[in-house]
Design a protein around this motif. Structure first.
Motif, mmCIF file in Angstrom:
data_model
loop_
_atom_site.group_PDB
_atom_site.id
_atom_site.type_symbol
_atom_site.label_atom_id
_atom_site.label_comp_id
_atom_site.label_asym_id
_atom_site.label_seq_id
_atom_site.Cartn_x
_atom_site.Cartn_y
_atom_site.Cartn_z
ATOM 1 N N GLY A 92 0.810 -1.215 0.000
ATOM 2 C CA GLY A 92 0.000 0.000 0.000
ATOM 3 C C GLY A 92 0.846 1.267 0.000
ATOM 4 N N GLY A 93 0.161 2.392 0.008
ATOM 5 C CA GLY A 93 0.829 3.689 0.055
ATOM 6 C C GLY A 93 -0.207 4.789 0.184
ATOM 7 N N LEU A 94 0.275 5.996 0.394
ATOM 8 C CA LEU A 94 -0.642 7.129 0.524
ATOM 9 C C LEU A 94 -1.031 7.631 -0.860
ATOM 10 N N LEU A 95 -2.250 8.102 -1.003
ATOM 11 C CA LEU A 95 -2.665 8.708 -2.269
ATOM 12 C C LEU A 95 -2.127 10.134 -2.365
ATOM 13 N N ALA A 96 -2.055 10.797 -1.222
ATOM 14 C CA ALA A 96 -1.568 12.180 -1.208
ATOM 15 C C ALA A 96 -1.257 12.564 0.226
ATOM 16 N N TYR A 97 -0.390 13.556 0.389
ATOM 17 C CA TYR A 97 -0.221 14.135 1.715
ATOM 18 C C TYR A 97 0.186 15.591 1.585
ATOM 19 N N GLU A 98 -0.076 16.339 2.621
ATOM 20 C CA GLU A 98 0.218 17.769 2.590
ATOM 21 C C GLU A 98 0.424 18.293 4.006
ATOM 22 N N TRP A 99 1.476 19.061 4.189
ATOM 23 C CA TRP A 99 1.734 19.684 5.483
ATOM 24 C C TRP A 99 0.920 20.964 5.594
ATOM 25 N N GLU A 100 0.404 21.213 6.765
ATOM 26 C CA GLU A 100 -0.288 22.483 6.997
ATOM 27 C C GLU A 100 0.240 23.117 8.277
ATOM 28 N N VAL A 106 3.361 25.187 14.608
ATOM 29 C CA VAL A 106 3.981 23.953 14.111
ATOM 30 C C VAL A 106 3.081 23.326 13.031
ATOM 31 N N SER A 107 3.696 22.512 12.183
ATOM 32 C CA SER A 107 2.952 21.909 11.086
ATOM 33 C C SER A 107 2.280 20.617 11.521
ATOM 34 N N HIS A 108 1.170 20.306 10.888
ATOM 35 C CA HIS A 108 0.686 18.941 10.989
ATOM 36 C C HIS A 108 0.474 18.407 9.583
ATOM 37 N N LEU A 109 0.250 17.112 9.477
ATOM 38 C CA LEU A 109 0.275 16.470 8.174
ATOM 39 C C LEU A 109 -1.067 15.823 7.855
ATOM 40 N N HIS A 110 -1.664 16.254 6.749
ATOM 41 C CA HIS A 110 -2.885 15.619 6.267
ATOM 42 C C HIS A 110 -2.483 14.555 5.251
ATOM 43 N N PHE A 111 -3.058 13.371 5.352
ATOM 44 C CA PHE A 111 -2.749 12.346 4.353
ATOM 45 C C PHE A 111 -4.016 11.607 3.941
#
Ligand code: ZN
Length: 187
Positions: A92-100, A106-111
């Protein structure tokens, strides 16, 4: 942003978006009490305008990208192994991710995880379980597993992520958010 949208549209199936947060004060992200505006005795929170000490936030934002690569690698391995035990030859793997960048500094990560087929769903649950177990040891905070129970069309997740990267101003012009401005200023 367009790349994320296109990837998710191409995927087309059900997906869900989860968020991996930065850790709290116990992991060194200490609040900058000088900028707090709330009364003494109130617990600090980004929601009420509190900020992490700039130096601590900067260090975390700088190192979290490589911590994330390592965490993601190990969590993927665990999820691959778990679905293999269920008899699936699947990686498997992530379809997408993005730091916000969060308000507290501090940043958090949407995946985004694919949730269309049975094996994808099993993989997604194992992956998030691994993040929850290993995350705090690798310098991260919390992942809410609830979104896994309500998958949505992948394009919706794309729209959600895009909101973090750009927004339309009231006067109709287009502007990038703080997240993009900060990463653009990176050396
Ligand atoms: Zn505070």
């Amino acid at each position: 942003m367009r790349k994320i949208r296109e990837n998710l549209r191409t995927y087309g199936g059900l997906a869900c978006m989860c968020t991996l947060t930065a850790p709290g004060q116990e992991a060194g992200l200490i609040w900058d009490r000088n900028v707090c505006t709330h009364p003494e005795g109130v617990t600090c929170s980004g929601m009420i305008g509190c900020k992490v000490l700039p130096k601590a936030a900067e260090l975390w934002n700088e190192h979290s990208k490589s911590w994330w690569r390592e965490l993601n690698r190990v969590a993927k391995q665990r999820a691959d192994r778990a679905v293999r035990q269920l008899g699936h030859d699947y990686r498997g793997g992530l379809l997408a991710y993005e730091w916000e960048l969060q308000k507290r500094g501090v940043s958090h990560l949407h995946f985004v995880l694919g949730m269309e087929s049975g094996v994808e769903r099993a993989w997604a649950f194992e992956y998030v379980k691994a993040l929850r177990e290993l995350g705090p040891r690798k310098g991260f905070g919390y992942v809410d597993a609830k979104p896994l129970r309500s998958p949505q069309v992948a394009e919706k997740a794309a729209a959600y992520i895009s909101k973090y990267l750009a927004k339309w101003s009231a006067d109709g012009s287009f502007e990038v958010t703080e997240t993009v401005q900060v990463s653009r200023n990176d050396p």
